[in-house]
Design an enzyme around this catalytic site. Structure first.
Site, PDB file in Angstrom:
ATOM      1  N   HIS A  22     105.770  56.858  73.365  1.00 22.44           N
ATOM      2  CA  HIS A  22     104.833  57.539  72.457  1.00 22.44           C
ATOM      3  C   HIS A  22     104.972  59.060  72.463  1.00 22.44           C
ATOM      4  O   HIS A  22     104.305  59.746  71.701  1.00 22.44           O
ATOM      5  CB  HIS A  22     103.394  57.168  72.797  1.00 22.44           C
TER       6      HIS A  22
HETATM    7  C1  UD1 Z   1      97.588  61.568  74.068  1.00 26.83           C
HETATM    8  C2  UD1 Z   1      97.915  62.631  75.126  1.00 26.83           C
HETATM    9  C3  UD1 Z   1      99.102  62.167  75.954  1.00 26.83           C
HETATM   10  C4  UD1 Z   1      98.900  60.765  76.511  1.00 26.83           C
HETATM   11  C5  UD1 Z   1      98.589  59.837  75.350  1.00 26.83           C
HETATM   12  C6  UD1 Z   1      98.362  58.442  75.824  1.00 26.83           C
HETATM   13  C7  UD1 Z   1      97.512  64.976  74.543  1.00 26.83           C
HETATM   14  C8  UD1 Z   1      98.185  66.242  74.233  1.00 26.83           C
HETATM   15  N1  UD1 Z   1      98.304  63.892  74.535  1.00 26.83           N
HETATM   16  O1  UD1 Z   1      98.693  61.523  73.184  1.00 26.83           O
HETATM   17  O2  UD1 Z   1      99.276  63.054  77.037  1.00 26.83           O
HETATM   18  O3  UD1 Z   1     100.056  60.346  77.174  1.00 26.83           O
HETATM   19  O4  UD1 Z   1      97.405  60.322  74.698  1.00 26.83           O
HETATM   20  O5  UD1 Z   1      98.087  57.590  74.767  1.00 26.83           O
HETATM   21  O6  UD1 Z   1      96.333  64.966  74.811  1.00 26.83           O
HETATM   22  N2  UD1 Z   1      95.582  57.341  67.272  1.00 26.83           N
HETATM   23  C9  UD1 Z   1      95.000  56.188  66.826  1.00 26.83           C
HETATM   24  N3  UD1 Z   1      93.939  55.684  67.523  1.00 26.83           N
HETATM   25  C10 UD1 Z   1      93.443  56.293  68.649  1.00 26.83           C
HETATM   26  C11 UD1 Z   1      94.038  57.484  69.067  1.00 26.83           C
HETATM   27  C12 UD1 Z   1      95.110  57.999  68.394  1.00 26.83           C
HETATM   28  O7  UD1 Z   1      95.414  55.614  65.836  1.00 26.83           O
HETATM   29  O8  UD1 Z   1      92.478  55.765  69.238  1.00 26.83           O
HETATM   30  C13 UD1 Z   1      96.761  57.878  66.541  1.00 26.83           C
HETATM   31  C14 UD1 Z   1      96.390  58.903  65.518  1.00 26.83           C
HETATM   32  O9  UD1 Z   1      97.244  58.760  64.455  1.00 26.83           O
HETATM   33  C15 UD1 Z   1      96.698  60.215  66.209  1.00 26.83           C
HETATM   34  C16 UD1 Z   1      97.870  59.834  67.078  1.00 26.83           C
HETATM   35  O10 UD1 Z   1      97.631  58.477  67.464  1.00 26.83           O
HETATM   36  O11 UD1 Z   1      96.952  61.225  65.330  1.00 26.83           O
HETATM   37  C17 UD1 Z   1      98.046  60.686  68.305  1.00 26.83           C
HETATM   38  O12 UD1 Z   1      96.840  60.730  69.066  1.00 26.83           O
HETATM   39  P1  UD1 Z   1      96.550  61.988  70.006  1.00 26.83           P
HETATM   40  O13 UD1 Z   1      95.299  61.785  70.766  1.00 26.83           O
HETATM   41  O14 UD1 Z   1      96.688  63.230  69.203  1.00 26.83           O
HETATM   42  O15 UD1 Z   1      97.797  62.003  70.976  1.00 26.83           O
HETATM   43  P2  UD1 Z   1      98.562  60.829  71.752  1.00 26.83           P
HETATM   44  O16 UD1 Z   1      99.927  60.723  71.220  1.00 26.83           O
HETATM   45  O17 UD1 Z   1      97.747  59.592  71.820  1.00 26.83           O
END
Ligand code: UD1
Length: 370
Positions: free
Chosen positions: A207
């Protein structure tokens, strides 16, 4: 009695706060605890399933910030968390890990002169293109108490000039969760559901933006997975961001074309623990999974150029393979051809299931904070 606020935001935080919440509840004469969920992760599969599996109580406060750019998400947490701190006036705020919610909440407290303890302090990948590395560096600069998982983290903090009085080696609290839940995870039916036999498959998680946000990088990893898939099935519980990028980058047909690569929905903590502990090999770009495989004695191939968790490499379970397909396949072949000798399995110091109590003891201990 110490008044604590503990913060969780994203999936890898939940298994780190669960043992601390449980330990504080066992010590009600010493601690009064408020659990704040920032809402950085909000899907049932990314959040609710973990609260259930880890026996976490419903959060006392839910900030509901959701997704956004780093700036938007970090700012949203800062704005939503400040009134909570002003209202609760805690003695300590405990933040864990390296996600955006970690830094945002630490920053609010630093500006309000509220003490912050950082659990999992001192880890460094020395790769500032990783958003987590920025979060780690800044959180450690402003936190009052730096609770470290391994001696390399203490050394990193000392090298940055952080005074000894702020550093406390407590071990790996995520391993408290793993050791506590392993027995329950044995009851998971995930292997039957996926029609898998013990030690007959690999597990993949992916991811990191550097791996999944850019077509060429992602495609190179898929080349390696096609070769590994020729040897054994690869089970791939895909993060929502990864699934989205597969579509956006036009890689869906390529993924479907690798017959032994089985994309599934994200799964909960107990099912994942079962899947991982039965695997012959794990391939990942996660930080936490490098540590969990070390304790479980499962070979782990890390699909990154660096790690902030070098102890997992020293213990012998983790190989930093990078993202070059040849190197990934070579590392996987080596791991598959030389299964580990589990009788020689060793966990790093203080990865023993007792870190949560060490963390609480450290919060109680009088210390000179510079
Ligand atoms: C975040 C953390 C990362 C961790 C990861 C674990 C930061 C900088 N990154 O990254 O360190 O390893 O979590 O999962 O804080 N989304 C959903 N549903 C959710 C959450 C996210 O669909 O419940 C999707 C959305 O499109 C979002 C994308 O995932 O834009 C990324 O989510 P985000 O929280 O920005 O970062 P992660 O890649 O999950």
């Amino acid at each position: 009695m110490l008044k604590l606020i503990i913060i969780a935001g994203a999936r890898p935080n939940f298994m780190k706060i669960a043992p601390i919440v449980a330990a504080a509840k066992r010590r009600p004469a010493e601690f009064q605890l408020t659990v704040v969920h920032t809402g950085q992760h909000y899907d049932a599969a990314m959040s609710d399933a973990f609260f259930r599996d880890l026996n976490l109580p419903e959060p006392d406060v839910y900030l509901g910030v959701g997704s956004g750019s780093h700036a938007v998400q970090t700012a949203a947490v800062i704005k939503a968390f400040e009134p909570v701190v002003l209202k609760e006036k805690p003695d300590w705020v405990v933040v864990v890990g390296d996600v955006n919610s970690t830094l945002a909440c630490a920053l609010v407290c630093a500006k309000l002169n509220i003490k912050v303890a950082h659990v999992e302090a001192g880890l460094r990948s020395r790769d500032r293109s990783m958003p987590e590395e920025i979060n780690r560096l800044l959180t450690d600069q402003i936190a009052d108490l730096l609770l470290t998982p391994s001696p390399d983290a203490d050394a990193n903090l000392r090298a940055e000039g952080i005074p000894e009085s702020r550093i406390c080696f407590v071990g790996n609290v995520m391993i408290d969760s793993l050791l506590k839940q392993l027995q329950r995870a044995r009851d998971s039916t995930i292997l039957n559901q996926l029609d898998l036999n013990e030690r007959d498959y690999a597990v993949l998680t992916l991811h990191r933006p550097s791996n999944v946000d850019e077509q060429n990088a992602f495609a190179r990893i898929l080349d390696a997975l096609a070769a590994i898939g020729a040897r054994l099935p690869v089970i791939f519980p895909a993060h929502p961001r990864t699934r989205k990028m597969i579509d956006e980058l036009g890689l869906a047909r390529r993924v479907e074309g690798i017959s032994n690569l089985r994309l599934i929905e994200p799964i909960g903590y107990l099912d994942f623990l079962r899947l991982m502990s039965g695997a012959r090999l794990v391939l990942t770009d996660s930080g936490g999974i490098q540590e969990e495989t070390t304790v479980l004695g499962i070979p782990c191939i890390t699909l990154r150029e660096n790690t902030e968790r070098p102890i997992t490499v020293e213990m012998g379970t983790n190989t930093i393979a990078g993202t070059d397909p040849n190197k990934i396949v070579e590392s996987a072949d080596r791991a598959l051809n030389n299964p580990p000798d589990k009788s020689r399995l060793q966990a790093p110091e203080f990865w023993d299931g007792q870190s949560a109590d060490r963390i609480l003891d450290a919060l109680l201990a009088p210390r000179i904070v510079n």
